[in-house]
Design a protein around this motif. Structure first.
Motif, short mmCIF file in Angstrom:
data_model
loop_
_atom_site.label_atom_id
_atom_site.label_comp_id
_atom_site.label_asym_id
_atom_site.label_seq_id
_atom_site.Cartn_x
_atom_site.Cartn_y
_atom_site.Cartn_z
N HIS A 98 52.77 -26.83 83.08
CA HIS A 98 52.03 -26.71 84.34
C HIS A 98 52.96 -26.96 85.53
CE1 HIS A 98 48.09 -27.76 82.25
NE2 HIS A 98 48.94 -28.31 81.41
N HIS A 126 49.97 -22.78 81.57
CA HIS A 126 48.53 -22.99 81.77
C HIS A 126 47.83 -21.65 82.03
CE1 HIS A 126 45.38 -25.93 83.68
NE2 HIS A 126 44.96 -25.38 82.56
N ASP A 143 49.32 -21.41 87.00
CA ASP A 143 50.53 -22.22 86.92
C ASP A 143 51.12 -22.18 85.51
OD1 ASP A 143 48.16 -23.92 86.22
OD2 ASP A 143 49.68 -25.45 85.89
N GLU A 187 53.67 -31.57 82.94
CA GLU A 187 53.48 -31.22 84.35
C GLU A 187 54.82 -31.26 85.07
OE1 GLU A 187 50.88 -30.42 86.34
OE2 GLU A 187 49.13 -30.79 85.04
ZN ZN Z 1 47.87 -26.59 85.13
#
Ligand code: ZN
Length: 268
Positions: free
Chosen positions: A71, A174, A184, A136
């Motif tokens: 992400h 994602h 993303d 992330e």
């Molecule tokens: Zn995401």
């Protein structure tokens, strides 16, 4: 007087944010303990009109993740992301956060179910949070990903892929698992160079110059075969192009895209 007031504000702010992380840490420990406890006893269940019998086997370990979802945070700093994932009210989390400077922060144990994927699917996997690790990347969505960050990501993927035997085609974004809902990581994410390091898949760019498509090439079937949810074909195409032809992102497949799709399919 002015300085004293400033000092009070700074102290209050510092103790407040410290408190957020302390609360999050305590809750993490409490929940992990509860989960451990819930595994100790197998409760009899009712299936149909029968009550199940319980005979424990001693041969088991914990289930392992098989997908990695990448992400971007769409936030401006790692501090902001840590806070988002530490607060209960946000109901979101990720196993790892990688900052712009390459710092890797682990926020969840690899073997617990993070809340990063939401609704989505990849192939026949329909509960991505249950089978994946979320990573992330600290990035606001419009800036390039730093070298240090991608370098750390590659090292982390190396570790996770080896440890959990994660197949290359299951290292995805994602947007790949949630077409139409998520975009993303952004078009600036270096999927090609990541695949060259062995993580994720990419097509043979030399073959793109010479390949001829089979007359009956079914693009929807090909997208589905790779893993995309094709219930909304335009959204699936958008996610596919964001990943494999990010310079020309759109909801339509050009002749070039069809060839890329055909070649990507061969890599799965
Ligand atoms: Zn995401």
């Amino acid at each position: 007087m002015k300085y004293l007031r400033l000092l009070i504000i700074i102290t209050l702010f510092a103790s407040c944010s410290k408190n957020i992380y302390q609360v999050s840490k305590n809750t993490y420990h409490k929940k992990a303990k509860q989960l451990g406890k819930s595994l100790v006893k197998i409760a009899p269940d009712t299936i149909g009109n029968r009550t199940t019998k319980v005979i424990e086997s001693q041969n088991f370990n914990l289930r392992k993740p098989n997908i990695v979802v990448i992400h971007h945070t769409a936030q401006d700093s790692c501090m902001q992301t840590y806070k988002t994932f530490a607060l209960e009210r946000t109901q979101v989390s990720s196993h790892y956060v990688i900052c712009d400077d390459g710092t890797i922060t682990q926020m969840l144990h690899d073997l617990v179910r993070g809340w990063h994927a939401g609704n989505g699917s990849w192939g026949k996997n329909t509960d991505i949070n249950s089978s994946s690790i979320g990573i992330e990347l600290d990035n606001n969505g419009t800036e390039p990903f730093s070298y240090a960050q991608i370098n750390s990501l590659t090292s982390l993927l190396e570790k996770l892929s080896t440890k959990y035997k994660i197949p290359a085609q299951n290292i995805i974004g994602h947007s790949d698992i949630a077409p139409g809902r998520k975009t993303d990581p952004s078009a600036l994410f270096p999927w090609k160079s990541l695949a060259e390091s062995g993580f994720g898949i990419w097509y043979d760019e030399e073959d793109l110059k010479t390949v001829t498509l089979p007359v009956d090439f079914d693009t929807t079937l090909a997208l589905k075969y790779i893993g995309y949810n094709t219930s909304n074909i335009k959204n699936a195409i958008y996610s596919f192009k964001l990943h494999f032809n990010s310079d020309e992102v759109s909801h339509e497949l050009s002749e070039k895209d069809k060839k890329i799709l055909f070649l990507v399919m061969k890599e799965v």
